[in-house]
Design a protein around this motif. Structure first.
Motif, PDB file in Angstrom:
ATOM      1  N   GLY A  82       8.750   0.103  -4.813  1.00 41.91           N
ATOM      2  CA  GLY A  82       9.178  -0.599  -3.595  1.00 41.91           C
ATOM      3  C   GLY A  82       9.641  -2.017  -3.890  1.00 41.91           C
ATOM      4  N   ALA A  83       9.852  -2.327  -5.168  1.00 45.16           N
ATOM      5  CA  ALA A  83      10.376  -3.636  -5.606  1.00 45.16           C
ATOM      6  C   ALA A  83       9.425  -4.798  -5.312  1.00 45.16           C
ATOM      7  CB  ALA A  83      11.749  -3.900  -4.992  1.00 45.16           C
ATOM      8  N   ALA A  84       8.134  -4.497  -5.115  1.00 43.74           N
ATOM      9  CA  ALA A  84       7.195  -5.575  -4.751  1.00 43.74           C
ATOM     10  C   ALA A  84       6.239  -5.892  -5.895  1.00 43.74           C
ATOM     11  CB  ALA A  84       6.417  -5.159  -3.508  1.00 43.74           C
TER      12      ALA A  84
ATOM     13  N   SER B  37       4.034  -8.190   0.117  1.00 41.87           N
ATOM     14  CA  SER B  37       5.482  -8.159   0.343  1.00 41.87           C
ATOM     15  C   SER B  37       5.791  -8.594   1.769  1.00 41.87           C
ATOM     16  CB  SER B  37       6.032  -6.740   0.143  1.00 41.87           C
ATOM     17  OG  SER B  37       5.438  -5.869   1.081  1.00 41.87           O
ATOM     18  N   SER B  38       7.052  -8.938   1.977  1.00 41.61           N
ATOM     19  CA  SER B  38       7.487  -9.272   3.341  1.00 41.61           C
ATOM     20  C   SER B  38       7.404  -8.026   4.212  1.00 41.61           C
ATOM     21  CB  SER B  38       8.906  -9.834   3.315  1.00 41.61           C
ATOM     22  OG  SER B  38       9.756  -8.966   2.606  1.00 41.61           O
ATOM     23  N   GLU B  39       7.647  -6.857   3.582  1.00 43.77           N
ATOM     24  CA  GLU B  39       7.595  -5.590   4.333  1.00 43.77           C
ATOM     25  C   GLU B  39       6.186  -5.355   4.909  1.00 43.77           C
ATOM     26  OE1 GLU B  39       8.980  -2.220   1.886  1.00 43.77           O
ATOM     27  OE2 GLU B  39       7.249  -1.111   2.627  1.00 43.77           O
ATOM     28  N   THR B  40       5.174  -5.555   4.071  1.00 45.39           N
ATOM     29  CA  THR B  40       3.793  -5.338   4.530  1.00 45.39           C
ATOM     30  C   THR B  40       3.380  -6.416   5.534  1.00 45.39           C
ATOM     31  OG1 THR B  40       3.221  -4.182   2.512  1.00 45.39           O
ATOM     32  CG2 THR B  40       1.384  -5.130   3.743  1.00 45.39           C
ATOM     33  N   THR B  41       3.821  -7.639   5.304  1.00 45.92           N
ATOM     34  CA  THR B  41       3.523  -8.715   6.262  1.00 45.92           C
ATOM     35  C   THR B  41       4.061  -8.335   7.637  1.00 45.92           C
ATOM     36  OG1 THR B  41       3.652 -10.370   4.531  1.00 45.92           O
ATOM     37  CG2 THR B  41       3.901 -11.178   6.777  1.00 45.92           C
TER      38      THR B  41
ATOM     39  N   GLY C 206       4.346  -0.136   0.419  1.00 43.02           N
ATOM     40  CA  GLY C 206       4.791   1.242   0.254  1.00 43.02           C
ATOM     41  C   GLY C 206       4.248   2.114   1.376  1.00 43.02           C
ATOM     42  N   SER C 207       4.596   3.404   1.300  1.00 40.75           N
ATOM     43  CA  SER C 207       4.240   4.293   2.411  1.00 40.75           C
ATOM     44  C   SER C 207       2.741   4.587   2.463  1.00 40.75           C
ATOM     45  CB  SER C 207       5.047   5.584   2.315  1.00 40.75           C
ATOM     46  OG  SER C 207       4.879   6.184   1.042  1.00 40.75           O
ATOM     47  N   THR C 208       2.069   4.641   1.309  1.00 40.70           N
ATOM     48  CA  THR C 208       0.617   4.901   1.318  1.00 40.70           C
ATOM     49  C   THR C 208      -0.118   3.668   1.839  1.00 40.70           C
ATOM     50  OG1 THR C 208       1.088   6.099  -0.738  1.00 40.70           O
ATOM     51  CG2 THR C 208      -1.216   5.993  -0.035  1.00 40.70           C
ATOM     52  N   ALA C 209       0.308   2.508   1.342  1.00 39.61           N
ATOM     53  CA  ALA C 209      -0.307   1.253   1.808  1.00 39.61           C
ATOM     54  C   ALA C 209      -0.047   1.056   3.301  1.00 39.61           C
ATOM     55  CB  ALA C 209       0.234   0.082   0.999  1.00 39.61           C
ATOM     56  N   ALA C 210       1.078   1.565   3.788  1.00 34.96           N
ATOM     57  CA  ALA C 210       1.378   1.426   5.231  1.00 34.96           C
ATOM     58  C   ALA C 210       0.342   2.185   6.067  1.00 34.96           C
ATOM     59  CB  ALA C 210       2.782   1.941   5.526  1.00 34.96           C
TER      60      ALA C 210
END
Ligand code: 5RP
Length: 262
Positions: free
Chosen positions: A105-107, A61-65, A34-38
């Motif tokens: 974020g669906a994760a 998530s794949s997004e964070t990876t 998510g945006s905060t974790a980013a």
């Protein structure tokens, strides 16, 4: 200095910045989504590149990876790391007992797997996520594709049994159902208020097609709530009090600029 960021985004950055106090060198970390974790991922990249921080990390998530690897953070498999020292993640809502709704974020499935494998879960949010009762934010429920309409009907029955008034919406992106990293669908439960989160969680998890719910109950060690003035408030389980740290907003703004320029 003018920053092109909303107050909520500055709050998210402030909480991620405060979360660095929980990170020590050589830790095994779980990185949220998510945006905060980013913001946290960007801050960790800065600490690794400029201050010699050494961590092992897995992502939720794949997004964070993708983000972490693009910034030079090596992402390992959870099973390679085993038990984690710390997981840090955002949330869509938290209540006074530090129970959460997550999954915007669906994760949520990978988040729950990683975060239950961590000795400590620290949640980073802006002030808008604080609620008296969970449920204003739609409750995400991850379901397997096979027989998902039947699963949806069974969820409706559970909610009727619990006397909960609810509408269920299949999460879509451009009219196509959202597919999670684990190849499932997300159903968003429009509940308004969740009177008994534990009972609801148990009942939903009892349905065969339900893989996981966005209710993260009794998992949080500390919540960090940041605001746009550079105030970071920390509340930990077992304590009624918030512990406040105030950052100079000018220095914080300069730092946000540096981080954004990475
Ligand atoms: C993703 C999540 C996120 O942590 C939650 O949606 C909060 O996101 P953001 O930090 O962008 O507000 O649970 O599944």
């Amino acid at each position: 200095m003018t920053l092109d960021l909303s107050p909520s985004e500055i709050g998210k950055f402030t909480s991620a910045y405060r979360a660095l106090d929980f990170v020590e060198s050589d830790m095994k970390l779980g990185l949220g989504t998510g945006s905060t974790a980013a913001w946290l991922v960007k801050l960790l990249a800065y600490e690794i590149n400029n201050k010699g921080l050494n961590i092992s990390a897995c992502a939720t998530s794949s997004e964070t990876t993708k983000l972490a690897e693009s910034l030079g953070i090596k992402i390992s498999n959870l099973d390679e790391l085993g038990q984690l020292d710390l997981a840090i993640d955002g949330a869509d809502e938290f209540d006074q007992n530090l129970n959460l709704i997550k999954g915007g974020g669906a994760a949520l499935l990978q988040e729950k797997i990683v975060e239950t494998a961590a000795n400590k879960l620290v949640v980073i949010t802006d002030a808008s996520k604080q609620v008296d009762d969970l449920g204003t934010f739609d409750l995400p429920v991850e379901v397997v594709k096979f027989g998902w309409k039947t699963t949806k009907r069974l969820i409706e029955n559970v909610l009727i049994d619990q006397d909960v008034d609810c509408r269920i919406v299949t999460r879509r992106n451009n009219h196509t159902p959202v597919i999670t990293d684990e190849n499932h669908y997300i159903l968003d439960l429009k509940l308004n208020r969740i009177g008994n989160p534990n009972a609801l969680s148990d009942a939903l998890l009892n349905i065969a097609g339900v893989v996981e719910t966005g209710l993260f109950l009794g998992m949080t060690h500390s919540i960090i709530m940041g605001n746009e003035n550079g105030l970071a408030r920390v509340k930990s389980t077992g304590s009624l009090d918030w512990v406040d740290t105030s950052y100079d907003i000018q220095s914080l703004s300069q730092f946000i600029k540096n981080i954004n320029d990475i």
